[in-house]
Design an enzyme around this catalytic site. Structure first.
Site, PDB file in Angstrom:
ATOM      1  N   LYS A  14       0.831  -1.215   0.000  1.00  0.00           N
ATOM      2  CA  LYS A  14       0.000   0.000   0.000  1.00  0.00           C
ATOM      3  C   LYS A  14       0.866   1.266   0.000  1.00  0.00           C
ATOM      4  CE  LYS A  14      -2.199  -1.417   3.731  1.00  0.00           C
ATOM      5  NZ  LYS A  14      -1.519  -2.728   3.916  1.00  0.00           N
ATOM      6  N   ARG A  88      -9.599  -0.097   9.391  1.00  0.00           N
ATOM      7  CA  ARG A  88      -9.072  -1.439   9.599  1.00  0.00           C
ATOM      8  C   ARG A  88     -10.041  -2.338  10.354  1.00  0.00           C
ATOM      9  NH1 ARG A  88      -3.068  -0.341   9.373  1.00  0.00           N
ATOM     10  NH2 ARG A  88      -1.977  -2.298   9.599  1.00  0.00           N
ATOM     11  N   ARG A 127      11.765  -5.564   4.436  1.00  0.00           N
ATOM     12  CA  ARG A 127      11.407  -4.135   4.295  1.00  0.00           C
ATOM     13  C   ARG A 127      12.391  -3.242   5.060  1.00  0.00           C
ATOM     14  NH1 ARG A 127       5.405  -1.975   5.396  1.00  0.00           N
ATOM     15  NH2 ARG A 127       5.690  -2.867   7.461  1.00  0.00           N
ATOM     16  N   ARG A 160      11.511  -1.959  10.855  1.00  0.00           N
ATOM     17  CA  ARG A 160      10.481  -1.752  11.873  1.00  0.00           C
ATOM     18  C   ARG A 160      10.493  -2.884  12.900  1.00  0.00           C
ATOM     19  NH1 ARG A 160       5.030  -0.185   8.702  1.00  0.00           N
ATOM     20  NH2 ARG A 160       4.232  -1.545  10.322  1.00  0.00           N
ATOM     21  N   ARG A 171       0.062 -10.229  12.834  1.00  0.00           N
ATOM     22  CA  ARG A 171      -0.627  -9.143  12.118  1.00  0.00           C
ATOM     23  C   ARG A 171      -1.504  -9.707  11.005  1.00  0.00           C
ATOM     24  NH1 ARG A 171       4.624  -6.110  10.656  1.00  0.00           N
ATOM     25  NH2 ARG A 171       3.350  -4.672   9.437  1.00  0.00           N
TER      26      ARG A 171
END
Ligand code: ADP
Ligand code: AMP
Length: 213
Positions: A14, A88, A127, A160, A171
């Site tokens: 996203k 969400r 990431r 992160r 998640r």
């Protein structure tokens, strides 16, 4: 006020897609980024949110909706917003509808980035992000041009704390339980435009631009 929602599991891409839509005049609102800013500022919300985010759990709806309300109320009525990571939960989606209506805005599209769990684990594990400008990289799929440094800011990239496999799986489970029902919610409003997010970054960006650009 026009709004678009980017829906899809964490790591579907996203934020990566949002980067090109900003060039098209969209204002990118990521609730994850807003919450990380609260953590950086060590506000009471940030301190509370960090505990939940590090475990892969959601921050309470009221806190998130209130952040979005503040952003929208302080904006020009002609603005175009791109929401990433919000709403969400069904409760957030309903509150969002009410908010848009009260500001005489519209929700025009829900872009659904579809991506299986195993691809996501690979993406999130590699990431890297720039804390200064929010740029998103991947050590293999989208590496920075110089070492482990941001192409824009030149500063060192970070990983992160919630991008480790255990928290990623948590998640994904929370997404399946609490966010995936939004697909049906928005399908009933005929707003959903699905995109195969397993394609390359260029192809996904092109597919989104074809719809919104
Ligand atoms: P989200 O905002 O949905 O959590 P990101 O945009 O941060 O996802 O992307 C997650 C990771 O996957 C990043 O490291 C990014 O560089 C990488 N990525 C995003 N889209 C693709 C893609 N289409 N192919 C390969 N890697 C991707
Ligand atoms: P993201 O940057 O979108 O991956 O979000 C990181 C984390 O921030 C999530 O795992 C949640 O803990 C929290 N978060 C972000 N957006 C929301 C939201 N809309 N509702 C609840 N929690 C959120």
């Amino acid at each position: 006020m026009n709004t678009v929602v980017l829906l899809g599991p964490p790591g579907a891409g996203k934020g990566t897609v949002a980067e090109v839509l900003v060039d098209k005049g969209y204002r990118h609102i990521s609730t994850g980024d807003l919450l990380r800013e609260q953590i950086r500022l060590e506000t009471p919300l940030g301190l509370e949110a960090k505990k939940l985010m590090d475990k892969g759990r959601f921050v309470p709806d009221d806190a998130v909706v209130s952040m979005i309300r503040d952003v929208l109320k302080s904006s020009e009525s002609s603005a175009k917003f791109l929401f990433d990571g919000f709403p969400r939960t069904l409760n957030q989606a309903e509150k969002f509808d009410e908010l848009i209506q009260s500001l005489e805005g519209t929700l025009d599209e829900v872009i659904l980035l579809e991506c299986p769990d195993d691809v996501i684990v690979e993406r999130l594990s590699g990431r890297r992000t720039c804390e200064k400008c929010g740029a998103v990289y991947h050590e293999i799929f989208n590496p920075p041009s110089k070492g482990d440094r941001c192409d824009v800011e030149g500063c060192e990239l970070m990983q992160r704390p919630d991008d480790n496999e255990t928290t990623i799986r948590k998640r994904l489970a929370v997404y399946a339980e609490r966010t995936a029902p939004l697909i049906t919610y928005y399908e009933a409003k005929d707003l959903v435009h699905p995109i195969d997010a397993t394609q390359s970054i260029g192809q996904v960006r092109e597919a989104v631009l074809e719809k919104l650009g």
